[in-house]
Design an enzyme around this catalytic site. Sequence first.
Site, PDB file in Angstrom:
ATOM      1  N   SER A  18       0.814  -1.204   0.000  1.00 29.22           N
ATOM      2  CA  SER A  18       0.000   0.000   0.000  1.00 29.22           C
ATOM      3  C   SER A  18       0.855   1.264   0.000  1.00 29.22           C
ATOM      4  CB  SER A  18      -0.959  -0.058   1.179  1.00 29.22           C
ATOM      5  OG  SER A  18      -2.077   0.728   0.905  1.00 29.22           O
ATOM      6  N   LYS A  70       4.169   2.021  -2.397  1.00 24.16           N
ATOM      7  CA  LYS A  70       4.607   3.221  -3.134  1.00 24.16           C
ATOM      8  C   LYS A  70       6.053   3.515  -2.718  1.00 24.16           C
ATOM      9  CE  LYS A  70       0.049   5.234  -1.874  1.00 24.16           C
ATOM     10  NZ  LYS A  70      -0.933   4.611  -2.660  1.00 24.16           N
ATOM     11  N   TRP A 122      -9.892   0.388  -5.470  1.00 23.90           N
ATOM     12  CA  TRP A 122      -9.358   1.716  -5.115  1.00 23.90           C
ATOM     13  C   TRP A 122      -7.922   1.867  -5.634  1.00 23.90           C
ATOM     14  CZ3 TRP A 122     -11.031   6.239  -3.721  1.00 23.90           C
ATOM     15  CH2 TRP A 122     -10.304   7.099  -2.903  1.00 23.90           C
ATOM     16  N   HIS A 132      -7.574  -5.770  -0.061  1.00 14.53           N
ATOM     17  CA  HIS A 132      -6.363  -4.956   0.051  1.00 14.53           C
ATOM     18  C   HIS A 132      -5.568  -5.439   1.266  1.00 14.53           C
ATOM     19  CE1 HIS A 132      -4.099  -1.196  -0.312  1.00 14.53           C
ATOM     20  NE2 HIS A 132      -4.242  -1.017   0.991  1.00 14.53           N
TER      21      HIS A 132
HETATM   22  C1  GTR Z   1      -5.428   4.502   1.673  1.00 16.12           C
HETATM   23  C2  GTR Z   1      -4.832   5.322   0.557  1.00 16.12           C
HETATM   24  C3  GTR Z   1      -4.110   4.421  -0.370  1.00 16.12           C
HETATM   25  C4  GTR Z   1      -3.224   3.421   0.342  1.00 16.12           C
HETATM   26  C5  GTR Z   1      -3.787   2.962   1.670  1.00 16.12           C
HETATM   27  C6  GTR Z   1      -2.767   2.331   2.621  1.00 16.12           C
HETATM   28  O1  GTR Z   1      -6.216   5.213   2.519  1.00 16.12           O
HETATM   29  O2  GTR Z   1      -5.875   5.971  -0.091  1.00 16.12           O
HETATM   30  O3  GTR Z   1      -3.362   5.183  -1.306  1.00 16.12           O
HETATM   31  O4  GTR Z   1      -1.960   3.902   0.493  1.00 16.12           O
HETATM   32  O5  GTR Z   1      -4.347   3.986   2.371  1.00 16.12           O
HETATM   33  O6  GTR Z   1      -1.614   2.680   2.668  1.00 16.12           O
HETATM   34  O7  GTR Z   1      -3.210   1.471   3.386  1.00 16.12           O
END
Ligand code: GTR
Length: 496
Positions: free
Chosen positions: A335, A339, A426, A477
């Site tokens: 997540s 990045k 997402w 996720h």
């Molecule tokens: C979310 C965000 C994502 C992702 C995620 C995470 O809220 O929108 O880009 O990075 O968090 O890191 O769990």
Amino acid sequence: MQWLITIAVVLAALALVAFKLWRFGKELSRLSSGGETKTACHGCPGSARSDADLGITIKPLVQIGDKTKHALIALWVVVACIGNVGMSQEIRPPNYDESKASNFDLVSVLAGPDGKLIESKDQWAAQRKYLVDLLAREEYGYAPKDSVAIRTELFDDGPAVLGGQTKANIRRRQIAVFLERDGKQVRVDLALWSPKDRPKAPCFLGLNFRGNQSTCDDPKIRLTTSWCDNRSPGVVDNKATEASRANQSERWPIAQIVEAGFAVATAHYSDIDPDYDDGFENGVHGLFPEDRIDADHPSRWGSVAAWAWGLSRLADVLETLDGVDPKGLMVVGHSRLGKTALWAGATDERFQVVVSNNSGCGGAALSKRIYGESVARINTAFPHWFNRNFRKYNDREDLLLFDQHQLIATIAPRPVYIASASNDKWADPLGELLSGHHASSAYRLFGKKGLDAVELPAVNTPIAQGAIGYHLRDGEHDMLLYDWEQFIAFAKQNGF
Ligand code: GTR
């Protein structure tokens, strides 16, 4: 729609102001030429009639006629409307319609600053540098050029305890890494597990969200003292408690990783930079106050760049440790930390394999597809993750002269693995795959196969024949054992 309404209101208010000012001016010229005013304000406080009715005379300090008053009200409306336009621009709702996500142009990863395509691998080093610089300037921010002193303290070395069992074949170490500069220091706790039977094990390095103690049930792991999100279980007043142990152990199948022949190292991302917007005072930003982002320096480092920089400092330490292959460092992240792993891979070529899991917007997903999380949404919810230049593209993806396929390409010719999850819309799984696809020409320069696919594969069916691997895990996720099994297979396939 809101724009149209606001513009209409502004125009009406401007017309009203102009009219009132014209009438006011006319009145003034009548008064100055000795004319009689007929503008008594009946019922207004201070008006001659109402005061006279009460039998008293009140002389106000400043007399405001109703023309002036109306003009002032109209002016206020104009100012409020202009403020409204500036402050509350509506962010476009997230798009999940694939037919609206396919119309975009991408710059080739081989195109240099003049638009010309490079043709040979000898030109790649310069091209890679150009791409890293472009992404630093426009998105992640430049990390400081100056260095820090690194001091380490090994405060634990023994057999691992995992799943309630002592594992004689797994060595556990904990190292306090002190990053020091100008009398200030930041402490990062590095936890490392390595196979006893492999003297130089390739090592996965990844940051965790909730502290090292959250990655396994070993009671010897030091509880993080850094900032934690109160929404995480076992956190009270932004501090981790004993109850937080092992609460993200499903993301860190340590025994399986080490038993497959790899070392695995992790640190709490908050040790490097607490994940909230504090104007870049705390964490490693605080070590470089002269490098802080501000309106005059919109391209300096945000938090993703700080976490990636922290990973490089941990690589500095790992490459000196016995039991770890300094030529086998691999960076991994989920997540926002996916990045981060990609940016660490872009900026530090010591990471021989780069793994991004469900990294989404600002990670592997193409921004120009405008599917799922958008640039505007991420910059609004997390104003500290990227630099200020990236805000230029809020709901203006058409202005982007770069995209995330170039981020993937900066890793070439090193292997990169992109993992998505089927219910993680997402993060735009197809956008994550297409980044890999469009980065492939950089790999072909080296005679390597990239990612041919332009459509999502079936769930749990990895595509990993080339130097760019991809899978779509069935589910949410998250980063789970299934994902790790593919990362391990990919690393092995690439000679680690
Ligand atoms: C979310 C965000 C994502 C992702 C995620 C995470 O809220 O929108 O880009 O990075 O968090 O890191 O769990």
